[in-house]
Design an enzyme around this catalytic site. Structure first.
Site, short mmCIF file in Angstrom:
data_model
loop_
_atom_site.label_atom_id
_atom_site.label_comp_id
_atom_site.label_asym_id
_atom_site.label_seq_id
_atom_site.Cartn_x
_atom_site.Cartn_y
_atom_site.Cartn_z
N ASP A 199 -10.87 -8.71 7.72
CA ASP A 199 -12.29 -8.55 7.37
C ASP A 199 -12.98 -9.91 7.29
O ASP A 199 -14.12 -10.07 7.72
CB ASP A 199 -12.45 -7.83 6.03
CG ASP A 199 -12.67 -6.34 6.23
OD1 ASP A 199 -12.20 -5.82 7.27
OD2 ASP A 199 -13.29 -5.71 5.36
N TYR A 221 0.82 -1.22 0.00
CA TYR A 221 0.00 0.00 0.00
C TYR A 221 0.85 1.27 0.00
O TYR A 221 0.37 2.34 -0.35
CB TYR A 221 -0.94 0.03 1.21
CG TYR A 221 -2.05 -1.01 1.17
CD1 TYR A 221 -2.33 -1.74 0.03
CD2 TYR A 221 -2.83 -1.26 2.29
CE1 TYR A 221 -3.32 -2.69 -0.01
CE2 TYR A 221 -3.83 -2.21 2.26
CZ TYR A 221 -4.07 -2.93 1.11
OH TYR A 221 -5.07 -3.86 1.08
N ASP A 271 -5.32 -6.90 5.74
CA ASP A 271 -6.53 -6.16 5.39
C ASP A 271 -7.64 -7.16 5.02
O ASP A 271 -8.77 -7.08 5.50
CB ASP A 271 -6.19 -5.26 4.19
CG ASP A 271 -7.25 -4.23 3.91
OD1 ASP A 271 -8.23 -4.17 4.67
OD2 ASP A 271 -7.10 -3.48 2.92
N LYS A 310 3.27 -15.32 1.73
CA LYS A 310 3.17 -16.00 0.44
C LYS A 310 4.61 -16.31 0.01
O LYS A 310 5.07 -15.91 -1.07
CB LYS A 310 2.43 -15.08 -0.56
CG LYS A 310 2.02 -15.74 -1.84
CD LYS A 310 0.90 -16.75 -1.71
CE LYS A 310 0.66 -17.44 -3.03
NZ LYS A 310 -0.19 -18.64 -2.95
N ASP A 358 -3.27 -17.96 1.05
CA ASP A 358 -4.43 -18.59 0.42
C ASP A 358 -4.98 -19.69 1.33
O ASP A 358 -6.20 -19.82 1.53
CB ASP A 358 -4.11 -19.13 -0.98
CG ASP A 358 -2.73 -19.76 -1.08
OD1 ASP A 358 -1.92 -19.62 -0.13
OD2 ASP A 358 -2.43 -20.40 -2.11
#
Ligand code: NAD
Length: 357
Positions: free
Chosen positions: A249, A143, A245, A189, A221
């Protein structure tokens, strides 16, 4: 003499003022029979700040927060400001405030209240007993990485983490785990991304300082899948900005209502405590918003910013009691409700309960 803490209050837009008023009610109730007093100074941020001051984050808000022991924040945003240039939008104010306060760690606990097991879209037998804590890196990663841009033919962003950034967030996760069930699952990852392999190697180094904590690793994943398959397996989840992020959620839906979940952003001089939901303009001003996420954010503030764990525990117990007794705001009216309450009624019931715990 009682200790005195200065709290910066940012009510914000939409339901922000309604839910913050209830959190203050509960904080006042809990402090009555504790060894501390709280004083509150209110500051503007978001659309309401833009309307009055022409900017979503006035300088006096940053200065006021920096002079305080902690910041309690409601929510910002609304359609009215959605068409403004990006730098004037309410969300820009919040991003800038997080940056100004140096808040690099976002903490999101997720647990399930037994009485609300049916409120989630997941099966009750999968949810019962879930108690997990996501530690997300907040100021680095893709980000913020440079270079970034688009030239009409291609667009690109850069995922970058320095060793120091990984070490400091990993320490937050291990310290959190030491106060919980002593397990950290680091999510990355590493099978595809160099930055993730570096993340993993660095977390392994930090883990040596915490021999009592069990460290595991999971690809993002798989973590997304495991969170809905068997969320009970997690204690502390440590992860970077973009993965955190998304996963936080996803984890939030385990509890069933967005109106129940608190969060903390810490790491700088002053921590910021806020519900995970937004300003809910669709229900603002109707007295039906659920203030529990904000009340639990106030409890996190006591625990993490002020070190007042006993008072924090009392608030959490009071919330559990009140839900167990069947008091619900409208969002939870279908789940074992005995009485449907307004925002202010449920705030008062929790405040009365906390005073007697
Ligand atoms: P939202 O979280 O505000 O609302 C999503 C849905 O959940 C709505 O139906 C809302 O009524 C409901 N809801 C949210 N909080 C609730 C509560 N406490 N009690 C009962 N119901 C609740 O998300 P959105 O609608 O996508 O966004 C609305 C505005 O909030 C936007 O301007 C967005 O940018 C902003 N936003 C702000 C923050 C923040 O301040 N940290 C976070 C997310 C979104």
């Amino acid at each position: 003499m009682k200790k005195r803490y200065k709290i910066a209050i940012i009510k914000g837009d939409g339901i922000g003022p309604e839910i913050i008023d209830e959190a203050i009610k509960v904080l006042d109730a809990v402090s009555t029979n504790e060894d501390f007093e709280l004083s509150y100074d209110e500051y503007l941020m978001g659309g309401c700040a833009y309307d009055v001051k022409g900017t979503p984050l006035p300088d006096e808000t940053i200065e006021g927060c920096l002079k305080s022991d902690a910041v309690l924040f409601g929510a910002i945003g609304g359609q009215k400001w959605d068409t403004l240039p990006r730098q004037f939008r309410p969300e820009s104010g919040l991003l800038k405030l997080r940056k100004s306060l140096g808040l690099f760690a976002n903490l999101r606990p997720t647990s399930v209240f037994d009485e609300l097991l049916d409120a989630s879209t997941l099966k009750p037998e999968v949810l019962k007993g879930v108690d997990l804590f996501v530690v997300r890196e907040l100021t680095g990663g893709i980000y913020f990485g440079e270079p970034r841009g688009s030239d009409g033919v291609k667009a690109f962003n850069t995922m970058v983490y320095t060793k120091d950034e990984i070490i400091r967030i990993a320490k937050v996760a291990f310290e959190s785990a030491m106060k919980r069930r002593k397990q950290v699952c680091s999510v990355d990852k590493a099978n595809v991304l160099e930055v993730s392999q570096f993340w993993r190697d660095t977390v392994i180094e930090v883990a040596k300082e915490y021999p009592q904590v069990t460290l595991t690793h999971m690809y993002v994943d798989n973590a997304a899948m495991q969170l809905v398959r068997n969320p009970r397996q997690f204690d502390v989840i440590l992860t970077g900005n973009i993965f955190g992020d998304i996963l936080s959620d996803e984890a939030s839906m385990i509890s069933g209502s967005i109106g129940l979940l608190p969060s903390a952003s810490v790491g700088g001089k002053v921590g910021l405590f806020e519900p995970i939901h937004g300003s809910a303009p669709d229900i603002a001003g109707q007295g039906i918003a659920n203030p529990i996420a904000t009340i639990l954010s106030a409890s996190m503030m006591l625990r993490f910013a002020l070190n007042e764990s006993k008072a924090a525990d009392r608030i959490e117990k009071a919330v559990k009691h009140v839900l167990k007794d069947g008091y619900r705001t409208k969002d939870l009216s279908e789940f074992n409700a005995k009485e449907i309450c307004s925002t202010s009624q449920i705030g008062s019931i929790i405040a009365d309960c906390v005073a007697n715990i």
